[in-house]
Design a protein around this motif. Structure first.
Motif, mmCIF file in Angstrom:
data_model
loop_
_atom_site.group_PDB
_atom_site.id
_atom_site.type_symbol
_atom_site.label_atom_id
_atom_site.label_comp_id
_atom_site.label_asym_id
_atom_site.label_seq_id
_atom_site.Cartn_x
_atom_site.Cartn_y
_atom_site.Cartn_z
ATOM 1 N N HIS A 73 0.850 -1.202 0.000
ATOM 2 C CA HIS A 73 0.000 0.000 0.000
ATOM 3 C C HIS A 73 0.880 1.245 0.000
ATOM 4 N N ALA A 74 1.918 1.246 0.819
ATOM 5 C CA ALA A 74 2.803 2.411 0.915
ATOM 6 C C ALA A 74 3.578 2.638 -0.376
ATOM 7 N N ALA A 75 3.965 1.557 -1.043
ATOM 8 C CA ALA A 75 4.745 1.681 -2.269
ATOM 9 C C ALA A 75 3.891 2.068 -3.470
ATOM 10 N N TRP A 76 2.605 1.744 -3.426
ATOM 11 C CA TRP A 76 1.732 1.919 -4.584
ATOM 12 C C TRP A 76 0.891 3.192 -4.509
ATOM 13 N N ILE A 77 0.561 3.635 -3.305
ATOM 14 C CA ILE A 77 -0.392 4.733 -3.129
ATOM 15 C C ILE A 77 0.277 5.890 -2.388
ATOM 16 N N ASN A 78 0.309 7.052 -3.026
ATOM 17 C CA ASN A 78 0.960 8.226 -2.425
ATOM 18 C C ASN A 78 -0.034 9.279 -1.956
ATOM 19 N N ASN A 79 -1.330 8.994 -2.048
ATOM 20 C CA ASN A 79 -2.354 9.928 -1.591
ATOM 21 C C ASN A 79 -2.547 9.742 -0.080
ATOM 22 N N LYS A 80 -2.237 10.772 0.697
ATOM 23 C CA LYS A 80 -2.269 10.664 2.159
ATOM 24 C C LYS A 80 -3.682 10.506 2.723
ATOM 25 N N LYS A 139 -2.258 -2.598 -14.570
ATOM 26 C CA LYS A 139 -2.186 -2.089 -15.940
ATOM 27 C C LYS A 139 -2.114 -0.560 -15.962
ATOM 28 N N GLU A 140 -2.583 0.063 -14.868
ATOM 29 C CA GLU A 140 -2.649 1.528 -14.818
ATOM 30 C C GLU A 140 -1.585 2.129 -13.897
ATOM 31 N N LEU A 141 -1.228 1.428 -12.829
ATOM 32 C CA LEU A 141 -0.225 1.939 -11.891
ATOM 33 C C LEU A 141 1.115 1.252 -12.124
ATOM 34 N N THR A 142 2.173 1.886 -11.663
ATOM 35 C CA THR A 142 3.519 1.355 -11.851
ATOM 36 C C THR A 142 3.691 0.029 -11.112
ATOM 37 N N GLN A 143 4.258 -0.941 -11.803
ATOM 38 C CA GLN A 143 4.561 -2.208 -11.162
ATOM 39 C C GLN A 143 5.726 -2.006 -10.194
ATOM 40 N N THR A 144 5.556 -2.424 -8.958
ATOM 41 C CA THR A 144 6.622 -2.329 -7.964
ATOM 42 C C THR A 144 6.993 -3.729 -7.487
ATOM 43 N N ASP A 145 8.173 -3.839 -6.895
ATOM 44 C CA ASP A 145 8.599 -5.135 -6.367
ATOM 45 C C ASP A 145 7.628 -5.641 -5.303
ATOM 46 N N GLN A 146 7.119 -4.700 -4.494
ATOM 47 C CA GLN A 146 6.198 -5.091 -3.422
ATOM 48 C C GLN A 146 4.897 -5.676 -3.994
ATOM 49 N N VAL A 147 4.370 -5.031 -5.040
ATOM 50 C CA VAL A 147 3.133 -5.514 -5.670
ATOM 51 C C VAL A 147 3.360 -6.895 -6.286
ATOM 52 N N ASN A 148 4.455 -7.041 -7.015
ATOM 53 C CA ASN A 148 4.747 -8.328 -7.663
ATOM 54 C C ASN A 148 4.944 -9.442 -6.637
#
Length: 236
Positions: A73-80, A139-148
């Protein structure tokens, strides 16, 4: 003389017939008794056929998933304003959740072997649902290591639970793509998906713990710290 022979033969046939009936009734009664013994056996005995190592592995994986959801969640979402586990955020986004995110299957308490099988089917269905949602959002947000890594853990847990199943689960459907109209809505969808995945994972953990206690006499002292995470998430 012939009359006596006839009566003797008839009596003999009756005796053999009665013996056959008694034997058949005894076999039927024995069958019913055996069925009754199996049906009334404790659920822990019936669960003995399950692969205990697989259950332990599933337990380890659901712990990892619960620990990795906040980091994802922290790596994917930057909206506080999108805070994981926050009750106010839950209330504010409840309408969007109902319209965007399909609800996870409800995991009932395990009280019989049939309820175990139903629970396993619901776990697989719920894991597949959240995996599909995460794939759509990816498909819309950046793929991160945490998500994968989180998606890989969900896939592995789904495969493990399938090994314990006797029946196949239906593939869940969703129409999330039409709601991902901009970056904010996509982040909202990601937040709601991870929030629901966290809630569902807590239910899965409780179910796995219940099954594990039934198959290995696991003591309450062995329950992992992730249970406390679920308690904190629920605000208890």
């Amino acid at each position: 003389m012939m009359g006596l022979c006839y009566c003797w033969s008839l009596a003999t046939l009756r005796i053999f017939f009665l013996i056959a009936v008694v034997r058949m009734n005894f076999q039927a009664a024995l069958l019913v008794t055996l069925v009754g013994i199996v049906a009334s056996a404790p659920i822990s005995d019936k669960l003995g056929i399950m692969n205990k190592d697989t259950i332990v592995q599933a337990h380890i994986l659901i712990n990892k998933i619960l620990k990795d959801i906040p980091t994802t969640h922290a790596a994917w979402i930057n909206n506080k304003s999108l805070t994981l586990g926050d009750s106010t955020t839950r209330l504010q986004l409840e309408f969007l959740r109902q319209s965007m995110i399909p609800s996870a299957p409800v995991l009932q308490n395990i009280s019989s072997i049939s309820s175990v099988e139903t629970c396993l089917a619901h776990i697989v269905k719920g894991l597949q649902l959240h995996l599909n949602l995460l794939n759509e959002i990816s498909k819309e947000l950046t793929q991160t290591d945490q998500v994968n890594e989180l998606k890989a853990e969900i896939k592995e847990l789904r495969s493990l639970i399938k090994k314990l199943q006797k029946q196949q689960s239906q593939t869940p459907e969703h129409d999330l793509a039409k709601h991902l109209t901009n970056k904010y809505m996509t982040q909202v969808a990601a937040h709601l998906t991870l929030q629901q995945l966290q809630d569902f994972s807590c239910d899965v953990l409780r179910s796995i713990l219940s099954i594990r206690r039934m198959t290995s006499n696991m003591s309450m002292a062995e329950i992992p710290n992730t249970v406390q995470l679920c308690i904190n998430t629920a605000g208890l």
